[in-house]
Design a protein around this motif. Sequence first.
Motif, PDB file in Angstrom:
ATOM      1  N   ILE A  31      48.859  46.486  52.843  1.00 34.83           N
ATOM      2  CA  ILE A  31      49.977  45.582  52.554  1.00 34.83           C
ATOM      3  C   ILE A  31      49.706  44.754  51.299  1.00 34.83           C
ATOM      4  CG2 ILE A  31      51.299  43.599  53.415  1.00 34.83           C
ATOM      5  CD1 ILE A  31      50.667  44.730  56.295  1.00 34.83           C
ATOM      6  N   LEU A  32      48.494  44.250  51.156  1.00 37.11           N
ATOM      7  CA  LEU A  32      48.166  43.304  50.081  1.00 37.11           C
ATOM      8  C   LEU A  32      47.344  43.906  48.941  1.00 37.11           C
ATOM      9  CD1 LEU A  32      47.275  40.162  52.244  1.00 37.11           C
ATOM     10  CD2 LEU A  32      49.471  40.752  51.165  1.00 37.11           C
ATOM     11  N   PHE A  33      47.154  45.222  48.951  1.00 33.96           N
ATOM     12  CA  PHE A  33      46.235  45.851  48.005  1.00 33.96           C
ATOM     13  C   PHE A  33      46.554  45.526  46.552  1.00 33.96           C
ATOM     14  CE2 PHE A  33      44.671  49.299  45.309  1.00 33.96           C
ATOM     15  CZ  PHE A  33      43.322  49.229  45.613  1.00 33.96           C
ATOM     16  N   ASP A  34      47.800  45.674  46.132  1.00 29.35           N
ATOM     17  CA  ASP A  34      48.148  45.448  44.731  1.00 29.35           C
ATOM     18  C   ASP A  34      47.888  44.003  44.311  1.00 29.35           C
ATOM     19  OD1 ASP A  34      48.881  48.094  44.333  1.00 29.35           O
ATOM     20  OD2 ASP A  34      50.996  47.735  44.776  1.00 29.35           O
ATOM     21  N   ASP A  35      48.171  43.052  45.205  1.00 25.29           N
ATOM     22  CA  ASP A  35      47.949  41.635  44.898  1.00 25.29           C
ATOM     23  C   ASP A  35      46.453  41.332  44.753  1.00 25.29           C
ATOM     24  OD1 ASP A  35      50.810  40.485  45.307  1.00 25.29           O
ATOM     25  OD2 ASP A  35      50.440  41.699  47.092  1.00 25.29           O
ATOM     26  N   ILE A  36      45.651  41.871  45.666  1.00 26.78           N
ATOM     27  CA  ILE A  36      44.208  41.637  45.629  1.00 26.78           C
ATOM     28  C   ILE A  36      43.574  42.344  44.434  1.00 26.78           C
ATOM     29  CG2 ILE A  36      42.035  42.050  46.866  1.00 26.78           C
ATOM     30  CD1 ILE A  36      43.673  41.630  49.474  1.00 26.78           C
ATOM     31  N   LYS A  37      44.036  43.546  44.160  1.00 25.80           N
ATOM     32  CA  LYS A  37      43.515  44.299  43.005  1.00 25.80           C
ATOM     33  C   LYS A  37      43.798  43.536  41.712  1.00 25.80           C
ATOM     34  CE  LYS A  37      43.979  48.740  40.668  1.00 25.80           C
ATOM     35  NZ  LYS A  37      44.698  50.027  40.671  1.00 25.80           N
ATOM     36  N   LYS A  38      45.010  43.016  41.563  1.00 21.13           N
ATOM     37  CA  LYS A  38      45.366  42.238  40.370  1.00 21.13           C
ATOM     38  C   LYS A  38      44.469  41.000  40.250  1.00 21.13           C
ATOM     39  CE  LYS A  38      49.130  39.589  38.327  1.00 21.13           C
ATOM     40  NZ  LYS A  38      50.471  39.045  38.540  1.00 21.13           N
ATOM     41  N   ALA A  39      44.250  40.308  41.364  1.00 20.57           N
ATOM     42  CA  ALA A  39      43.411  39.111  41.351  1.00 20.57           C
ATOM     43  C   ALA A  39      41.991  39.444  40.926  1.00 20.57           C
ATOM     44  CB  ALA A  39      43.408  38.460  42.736  1.00 20.57           C
TER      45      ALA A  39
ATOM     46  N   LYS B  91      40.943  41.966  39.246  1.00 14.25           N
ATOM     47  CA  LYS B  91      40.920  42.384  37.840  1.00 14.25           C
ATOM     48  C   LYS B  91      40.911  41.158  36.931  1.00 14.25           C
ATOM     49  CE  LYS B  91      43.285  45.198  34.440  1.00 14.25           C
ATOM     50  NZ  LYS B  91      44.412  46.066  34.146  1.00 14.25           N
ATOM     51  N   GLU B  92      41.749  40.166  37.252  1.00 10.72           N
ATOM     52  CA  GLU B  92      41.791  38.949  36.439  1.00 10.72           C
ATOM     53  C   GLU B  92      40.495  38.149  36.554  1.00 10.72           C
ATOM     54  OE1 GLU B  92      45.360  36.560  36.519  1.00 10.72           O
ATOM     55  OE2 GLU B  92      46.568  38.356  36.896  1.00 10.72           O
ATOM     56  N   LEU B  93      39.870  38.179  37.731  1.00 16.37           N
ATOM     57  CA  LEU B  93      38.590  37.498  37.906  1.00 16.37           C
ATOM     58  C   LEU B  93      37.450  38.268  37.245  1.00 16.37           C
ATOM     59  CD1 LEU B  93      38.890  36.403  41.645  1.00 16.37           C
ATOM     60  CD2 LEU B  93      38.659  34.872  39.680  1.00 16.37           C
ATOM     61  N   ALA B  94      37.667  39.548  36.959  1.00 11.72           N
ATOM     62  CA  ALA B  94      36.671  40.428  36.332  1.00 11.72           C
ATOM     63  C   ALA B  94      35.374  40.459  37.132  1.00 11.72           C
ATOM     64  CB  ALA B  94      36.417  40.009  34.887  1.00 11.72           C
ATOM     65  N   LEU B  95      35.508  40.574  38.451  1.00 14.92           N
ATOM     66  CA  LEU B  95      34.318  40.561  39.302  1.00 14.92           C
ATOM     67  C   LEU B  95      33.978  41.924  39.901  1.00 14.92           C
ATOM     68  CD1 LEU B  95      34.865  37.174  41.157  1.00 14.92           C
ATOM     69  CD2 LEU B  95      33.282  37.668  39.303  1.00 14.92           C
ATOM     70  N   PHE B  96      34.907  42.866  39.861  1.00 15.65           N
ATOM     71  CA  PHE B  96      34.656  44.192  40.423  1.00 15.65           C
ATOM     72  C   PHE B  96      34.933  45.245  39.363  1.00 15.65           C
ATOM     73  CE2 PHE B  96      35.768  41.845  44.337  1.00 15.65           C
ATOM     74  CZ  PHE B  96      34.685  42.182  45.135  1.00 15.65           C
ATOM     75  N   LYS B  97      34.089  46.266  39.317  1.00 16.00           N
ATOM     76  CA  LYS B  97      34.339  47.394  38.427  1.00 16.00           C
ATOM     77  C   LYS B  97      35.079  48.500  39.176  1.00 16.00           C
ATOM     78  CE  LYS B  97      30.340  46.723  35.380  1.00 16.00           C
ATOM     79  NZ  LYS B  97      30.762  45.496  34.908  1.00 16.00           N
ATOM     80  N   ARG B  98      35.248  48.330  40.474  1.00 14.19           N
ATOM     81  CA  ARG B  98      35.943  49.302  41.320  1.00 14.19           C
ATOM     82  C   ARG B  98      37.061  48.578  42.066  1.00 14.19           C
ATOM     83  NH1 ARG B  98      34.431  47.327  45.866  1.00 14.19           N
ATOM     84  NH2 ARG B  98      32.384  46.502  46.256  1.00 14.19           N
TER      85      ARG B  98
ATOM     86  N   LEU C 273      27.322  35.135  52.041  1.00 14.87           N
ATOM     87  CA  LEU C 273      27.052  35.233  50.603  1.00 14.87           C
ATOM     88  C   LEU C 273      27.400  36.611  50.052  1.00 14.87           C
ATOM     89  CD1 LEU C 273      23.617  33.402  50.522  1.00 14.87           C
ATOM     90  CD2 LEU C 273      25.836  32.502  49.831  1.00 14.87           C
ATOM     91  N   GLY C 274      27.664  36.659  48.769  1.00  9.70           N
ATOM     92  CA  GLY C 274      27.717  37.922  48.058  1.00  9.70           C
ATOM     93  C   GLY C 274      29.065  38.543  47.807  1.00  9.70           C
ATOM     94  N   ASN C 275      30.123  38.014  48.357  1.00 10.39           N
ATOM     95  CA  ASN C 275      31.433  38.624  48.146  1.00 10.39           C
ATOM     96  C   ASN C 275      32.480  37.550  47.909  1.00 10.39           C
ATOM     97  OD1 ASN C 275      30.864  41.506  48.542  1.00 10.39           O
ATOM     98  ND2 ASN C 275      30.322  40.897  50.615  1.00 10.39           N
TER      99      ASN C 275
ATOM    100  N   ILE D 219      47.547  31.238  58.963  1.00  6.26           N
ATOM    101  CA  ILE D 219      46.981  31.887  57.784  1.00  6.26           C
ATOM    102  C   ILE D 219      46.403  33.259  58.166  1.00  6.26           C
ATOM    103  CG2 ILE D 219      46.448  29.740  56.578  1.00  6.26           C
ATOM    104  CD1 ILE D 219      43.468  31.521  57.734  1.00  6.26           C
ATOM    105  N   LEU D 220      46.231  34.067  57.175  1.00  2.90           N
ATOM    106  CA  LEU D 220      45.454  35.296  57.291  1.00  2.90           C
ATOM    107  C   LEU D 220      44.243  35.076  56.420  1.00  2.90           C
ATOM    108  CD1 LEU D 220      45.117  38.385  57.941  1.00  2.90           C
ATOM    109  CD2 LEU D 220      46.188  38.763  55.708  1.00  2.90           C
ATOM    110  N   SER D 221      43.071  35.346  56.952  1.00  9.88           N
ATOM    111  CA  SER D 221      41.851  35.232  56.174  1.00  9.88           C
ATOM    112  C   SER D 221      41.206  36.614  56.083  1.00  9.88           C
ATOM    113  CB  SER D 221      40.902  34.229  56.835  1.00  9.88           C
ATOM    114  OG  SER D 221      39.877  33.865  55.941  1.00  9.88           O
ATOM    115  N   ALA D 222      40.472  36.855  55.009  1.00 10.73           N
ATOM    116  CA  ALA D 222      39.822  38.150  54.840  1.00 10.73           C
ATOM    117  C   ALA D 222      38.607  38.000  53.951  1.00 10.73           C
ATOM    118  CB  ALA D 222      40.787  39.159  54.224  1.00 10.73           C
ATOM    119  N   ASN D 223      37.661  38.889  54.144  1.00  9.75           N
ATOM    120  CA  ASN D 223      36.511  39.000  53.249  1.00  9.75           C
ATOM    121  C   ASN D 223      36.692  40.267  52.427  1.00  9.75           C
ATOM    122  OD1 ASN D 223      35.206  36.660  54.174  1.00  9.75           O
ATOM    123  ND2 ASN D 223      34.370  37.756  55.908  1.00  9.75           N
ATOM    124  N   ILE D 224      36.434  40.143  51.146  1.00  6.75           N
ATOM    125  CA  ILE D 224      36.678  41.228  50.192  1.00  6.75           C
ATOM    126  C   ILE D 224      35.344  41.659  49.606  1.00  6.75           C
ATOM    127  CG2 ILE D 224      37.855  41.844  48.037  1.00  6.75           C
ATOM    128  CD1 ILE D 224      39.785  39.457  48.689  1.00  6.75           C
ATOM    129  N   GLY D 225      35.079  42.941  49.618  1.00  9.78           N
ATOM    130  CA  GLY D 225      33.818  43.445  49.098  1.00  9.78           C
ATOM    131  C   GLY D 225      34.011  44.559  48.114  1.00  9.78           C
TER     132      GLY D 225
END
Length: 188
Positions: free
Chosen positions: A72-80, A82-89, A114-116, A182-188
């Motif tokens: 559901i939220l993939f495009d929004d998270i991917k855009k974020a 990318k703008e943060l420049a924290l993931f190469k994948r 830690l780490g994500n 709220i919805l909370s999530a961890n992103i790796g």
Amino acid sequence: MISLSIWIVGEMKNFIDKFAIPFYQAKIDNWEEKKQKLLTVYEQYAKDTMVENEQGSDFDADNNYHILVESILFDDIKKACKELALFKRAPRIANAWFQTYDLAQSHPLHNHGLGNLSMVCYITYDPEHHKPTTFIAPFMSLDDGNVMEWEPEDIEEGTFVIFPSGLPHYVPTNQTDVRRMILSANIG
């Protein structure tokens, strides 16, 4: 972004981001459609496993709907990311859970490890009645040595905030009968 800059005799040197805390805040695209999809996930997978303590949460329910949330939220998270420049994948949601806050409920100071990155998405939120998540800087104020707190501004339903998982944060007590969700999530 909270940042620390170096000043020399009234002149600012180049910004050094070693002590910067990356935050990303945006409104989710097509929010009304995605809200309905997220509420369907809540109704089908989370609602019956919510445990009431300081807040209602299905965090410990060993849920497995994070893939649905990610779709559901993939495009929004991917855009974020990318703008943060924290993931190469492409970023992936490692786990997700819903939390509700009724009258007198809160969430004490905690972090997500830690780490994500982690995310909070405001699903049911009334700025007239609710407070956003409050973040605590991992270092003291250079001005007075006190703890620095930050609350995101302009939070409304459909806003999401991405932040470092290890960053301490809490949710102030809900002072009204109006439910906050709220919805909370961890992103790796």
